[in-house]
Design a protein around this motif. Structure first.
Motif: not given
Length: 140
Positions: A105-121
């Protein structure tokens, strides 16, 4: 019949580690095929010094990203995007259909979401009360 002993260690012998790895691999093979594991690393260098990198491996048509790091002095310049896109391109060349990674949660979730990654769990209350997110991206 010999009695079973449990051996707890933080310094396993290589042959013991290999026995477990090979045993599990043999068990899994009929269900998911041979692993075909191959490292996939992309490094960004400045004057020969690593200022960023992505470390992972491809196996069974997926790229597993284990590490993605950018030196603080190089963040916000598109280097992370470049590393990720280079790895995804190589993963496609290797026949991969997706990418899997974890981020806190303190790392890069928004970065990955901007590049097409989706939360799986996610795992809550992990490592000192943090949240760990499993992110995936389909490549095809």
């Amino acid at each position: 019949m010999a009695s079973i002993e449990l051996d707890i260690t933080d310094a396993p012998r290589e042959e013991d580690h290999r026995a477990v790895f090979e045993g599990l691999s043999a068990h899994n093979r009929p269900f998911i095929g041979a692993a075909g594991r191959r490292k996939l690393c992309v490094f960004a260098r400045e004057g020969g010094r690593v200022v960023g990198g992505l470390v992972g491996e491809t196996s069974r048509r997926w790229l597993q990203v284990d590490l993605l790091w950018i030196d603080d002095s190089h963040r916000g310049r598109g280097l992370g995007r470049g590393l990720l896109e280079a790895a995804e391109t190589e993963a496609r060349v290797r026949g991969c259909v997706g990418v899997r990674l974890e981020t806190m949660d303190f790392q890069a979730r928004p970065f990955y979401e901007r590049h097409g990654y989706v939360l799986s769990g996610q795992v809550d209350d992990y490592m000192g009360g943090r949240t760990d997110f499993l992110m995936i991206k389909r490549l095809v």
